[in-house]
Enzyme design. Structure first.
Site, PDB file in Angstrom:
ATOM      1  N   HIS A   1       0.833  -1.207   0.000  1.00 20.55           N
ATOM      2  CA  HIS A   1       0.000   0.000   0.000  1.00 20.55           C
ATOM      3  C   HIS A   1       0.873   1.264   0.000  1.00 20.55           C
ATOM      4  CE1 HIS A   1      -3.506   2.506   1.388  1.00 20.55           C
ATOM      5  NE2 HIS A   1      -2.506   3.231   1.828  1.00 20.55           N
ATOM      6  N   GLU A   2       1.779   1.318   0.954  1.00 20.58           N
ATOM      7  CA  GLU A   2       2.628   2.510   1.055  1.00 20.58           C
ATOM      8  C   GLU A   2       3.520   2.649  -0.169  1.00 20.58           C
ATOM      9  OE1 GLU A   2       1.958   4.747   3.076  1.00 20.58           O
ATOM     10  OE2 GLU A   2       0.619   3.511   4.280  1.00 20.58           O
TER      11      GLU A   2
ATOM     12  N   HIS B   1       1.716   4.496  -2.766  1.00 19.93           N
ATOM     13  CA  HIS B   1       1.837   5.956  -2.649  1.00 19.93           C
ATOM     14  C   HIS B   1       3.170   6.417  -3.249  1.00 19.93           C
ATOM     15  CE1 HIS B   1      -1.736   6.762  -0.321  1.00 19.93           C
ATOM     16  NE2 HIS B   1      -1.354   6.053   0.719  1.00 19.93           N
TER      17      HIS B   1
ATOM     18  N   HIS C   1       2.999   6.383  -6.913  1.00 22.11           N
ATOM     19  CA  HIS C   1       2.179   7.519  -7.348  1.00 22.11           C
ATOM     20  C   HIS C   1       3.074   8.766  -7.467  1.00 22.11           C
ATOM     21  CE1 HIS C   1      -1.787   9.979  -6.487  1.00 22.11           C
ATOM     22  NE2 HIS C   1      -1.365  10.139  -7.717  1.00 22.11           N
TER      23      HIS C   1
HETATM   24 ZN   LIG Z   1      -2.475   5.289   2.288  1.00 20.23          ZN
END
Ligand SMILES: [Zn+2]
Length: 716
Positions: free
Chosen positions: A500-501, A504, A507
């Site tokens: 998940h991190e 980011h 992204h």
């Molecule tokens: Zn998050």
């Protein structure tokens, strides 16, 4: 399901004028290394080798002064306001302060000691006042408004129009159009809030640091896995209790204990310690602070012309208003509570069969859920963990980044790039042609003074309007460090959080824009979790598991049957996960819809949960007195729903892959990169999503993902 993770500083960036720029440090003491442009390779890197806590305050002061001087030059410009001399000039302003704030943020979140806390207490209200000084600058706002009004006919690119709109909107939202008296009051409120946010965070951190369960006899560790025992021994040693075991008052220590400890009395003790953070009376109690914060937020919303704080916060989110966010939450709440009833019944049956003679309580949920998982799906977490080696999974993430986005990761020689702690490592990221994309810093381990949880941080956003600037991003988590030479084994959930991190981070790394204020993860709060959540899905792909989930002793890949079991148990415990999260999200929204009037947080929480029909076997993931997302800043206030909002997109986007050629479908990955990951805030998120998917996202995919009944078309 990494619902607790957040993006550091993003709220701050959104609330602030995204300023940046050319240094003019002629009137500041030359000795402070934090003020200099970053030097070294990769277009410059943060000077962690020279930074010291005592430099933070003077550097922040000097950075603010410099930015104000830059703003003065913009407003004193005799030429008519245009994009170049106003909006681009703003994008260029405040660069020194940006750099200092990056280092300050790292100290606050990962090296937080008494000295840093003193700086926070001193600087939080000053930084708030500084921000208001800019947004309340009438001459500046007049120029921005002039550019804004002519943006469609002055030959600006779509991105320039969007940046102009963003500055204009941020100024208006921050009160630029108010009269002098209201502006003054607004600024007072913001400074008081900044002080209260700092106190709130420091109180939670104090309870996390100062409270612990010390275990003196090995028998009291019954049920704990080897890695949990080793972790507890490690924490004990680092806290001067060598030879004993310590369960720290942080999520990464508490959750494994609640999952595996056979000692119900100790589970209850640990559970009470954890859920009462910030709620213990005395000097670190947050209840009075919450009441003050809510009253000030309500007053501020009224001043700004909004019905409530929630209405103000959501106006520039993808949801646009609290009603739409509430509608989504309520649609999911009822089936989630129904699922909890089933989960509890399953657990109670096991407890009864074992002759435990108990009624399932909140400190039993994780423990018995594990037993149900074993019984129903034959999925034993302790069987999976030996395959979950942190460093291997990191390599797996790199593989995913290469396959989906063409990113190649290469470790950076530690001598070339300074770090703020010996545990931190750095990688350079290149595209397939070998061209530099950016840097990735990785700070994986828990330590005293580091905020709990996991998060991503952008040290420097990508931009191109004044030369090609490469981004620097970081991932932070709180894994318990193993003994030297031993691999760090993590849970399946932690592995999801890791992906998940990293989502980011990708992204940020994918960003391909011109202007820093619309770069990377600087997007709407309820959209920013979408790119990160969607990448959690790749952990469970055979390509990642077969290659990277290998046993730490035998080196053998995770058996096929175990992968199948993981898949089958995919929607297991979704009642718990969803209710634990949603109860927090609903309380957050309802607190901020309640308007003025004194709110007793404790009572509000209890009564609201009663009305909602909160199952007594579950407690909120973040109870109000420790709800850092909501009370350590404005960032996620009336915004914790964002994770569910984003997950609606996430579930639907994942189905775009499964409907096509599968997780590694190049065409779908290309559309995801071009319309979501690379565009930052240069386009409206709803438009970006539509361009990726060919339509809007509905709720069906989300319900399928969580294993809840899909509502029929009418009831949507
Ligand atoms: Zn998050």
């Amino acid at each position: 399901m990494a619902l607790k993770t957040l993006i550091a500083g993003a709220g701050m960036a959104a609330a602030l004028v995204a300023g940046h720029a050319a240094a003019d440090s002629s009137d500041v003491p030359a000795a402070n290394p934090l003020l200099a442009p970053w030097s070294g390779p990769y277009g410059g890197v943060p000077p962690f080798d020279q930074a010291k806590v005592e430099q933070l305050e003077p550097a922040l002061e000097a950075g603010m002064a410099e930015q104000l001087a830059e703003i003065d030059r913009i407003t004193a410009n005799p030429e008519a306001p245009g994009f170049g001399n106003t909006i681009a000039a703003l994008e260029r302003a405040g660069r020194t302060l940006d750099r200092v704030r990056t280092v300050y943020g790292i100290y606050s979140s990962t090296l937080n000691d008494e000295a840093v806390q003193a700086v926070e207490r001193e600087m939080a209200p000053k930084l708030a006042a500084f921000s208001d000084q800019i947004t309340q600058n009438e001459k500046l706002f007049e120029r921005i408004a002039a550019v804004y009004e002519t943006r469609e006919k002055s030959g600006l690119t779509p991105e320039q129009q969007r940046v102009t709109w963003l500055h204009y909107t941020n100024f208006v939202r921050a009160g630029a159009r108010l009269d002098a008296a209201s502006k003054k009051r607004l600024s007072e409120i913001n400074q008081q809030l900044a002080t209260l946010y700092t106190k709130f965070s420091q109180n939670v951190l104090a309870d996390e640091n100062n409270e612990q369960l010390v275990i003196e006899s090995e028998a009291d560790l019954a049920g704990l896995t080897g890695s949990a025992r080793a972790g507890a021994a490690q924490v004990a040693e680092s806290r001067g209790q060598k030879g004993k075991w310590v369960i720290a008052n942080t999520r990464s220590s508490v959750e494994p204990f609640l999952t595996y400890s056979e000692r119900r009395d100790l589970r209850e003790k640990v559970w009470r310690m954890f859920v009462n953070r910030g709620d213990n009376g005395g000097a670190t109690d947050n209840n009075a602070i919450i009441a003050e914060v809510l009253a000030l937020r309500a007053e501020r919303a009224k001043l700004l012309g909004f019905e409530t704080h929630a209405h103000w916060r959501l106006e520039n989110a993808m949801a646009k208003n609290p009603e739409r966010a509430m509608q989504l939450m309520e649609a999911v709440w009822t089936p989630a509570v129904a699922r909890v009833r089933e989960e509890v019944a399953d657990m109670q049956a096991i407890a009864d069969k074992e002759g435990a003679g108990i009624k399932i309580e909140p400190w039993d949920y994780r423990y018995y859920a594990e037993k149900v998982r074993k019984a129903k799906y034959d999925r034993d977490e302790t069987e999976i963990t030996p395959y979950m080696q942190l460093e291997n999974l990191r390599e797996g993430m790199f593989y995913m980044a290469k396959e989906l986005f063409g990113f190649h990761f290469k470790p950076v020689d530690p001598a070339k790039v300074p770090v703020y702690h010996p545990d931190v490592r750095v990688w350079e990221v290149n595209d397939p042609t070998g061209k530099l994309v950016g840097l990735w810093y990785f700070d994986p381990y828990a330590r005293k003074g580091k905020r709990s949880g996991a998060w991503m941080n952008a040290y420097r956003p990508q931009e191109r309007f004044d030369g090609d600037v490469k981004t620097i991003v970081s991932n932070n988590s709180n894994f318990v460090k193993g003994k030297p030479g031993e691999p760090v084994l993590i849970s399946w959930k932690d592995a999801e959080t890791l992906f998940h991190e990293f989502g980011h981070a990708l992204h940020g790394l994918s960003s391909n824009v011109n202007y820093p204020s619309v770069s990377g993860t600087r997007v709407a709060r309820d959209y920013v979790e979408f790119p990160s959540q969607v990448l959690e899905h790749w952990l469970a792909t055979p390509e990642i598991l077969n290659r990277y989930a290998v046993h730490y002793q035998t080196g053998k890949p995770i058996p096929r049957e175990l992968v199948e079991k993981i898949k089958r148990a995919d929607t297991f415990n979704q009642g718990f996960d969803t209710v634990e999260y949603l109860s927090s999200a609903l309380i957050d929204m309802k607190l901020h819809l309640a308007g003025a009037g004194k709110i007793d947080a404790d009572r509000f929480e209890r009564e609201t949960l009663d009305k909602l029909g909160m199952p007594s076997e579950i407690v909120m993931r973040h109870r109000t007195p420790q709800f850092m997302h909501v009370f350590s800043g404005d960032g996620y206030s009336a915004g914790y729903y964002s994770y569910l909002w984003s997950d609606t997109l996430t579930a639907d986007a994942w189905e775009a892959f499964t409907e096509a050629g599968g997780p590694w479908d190049k065409a779908v990955a290309g559309r995801l990169r071009d319309n979501v990951f690379s565009v930052g805030n240069t386009i409206d998120p709803a438009d970006g999503y539509r361009a990726f998917r060919g339509r809007d996202a509905g709720i069906d995919a989300l319900m399928r993902k969580r294993g809840f009944p899909v509502p029929d078309a009418k009831s949507r």
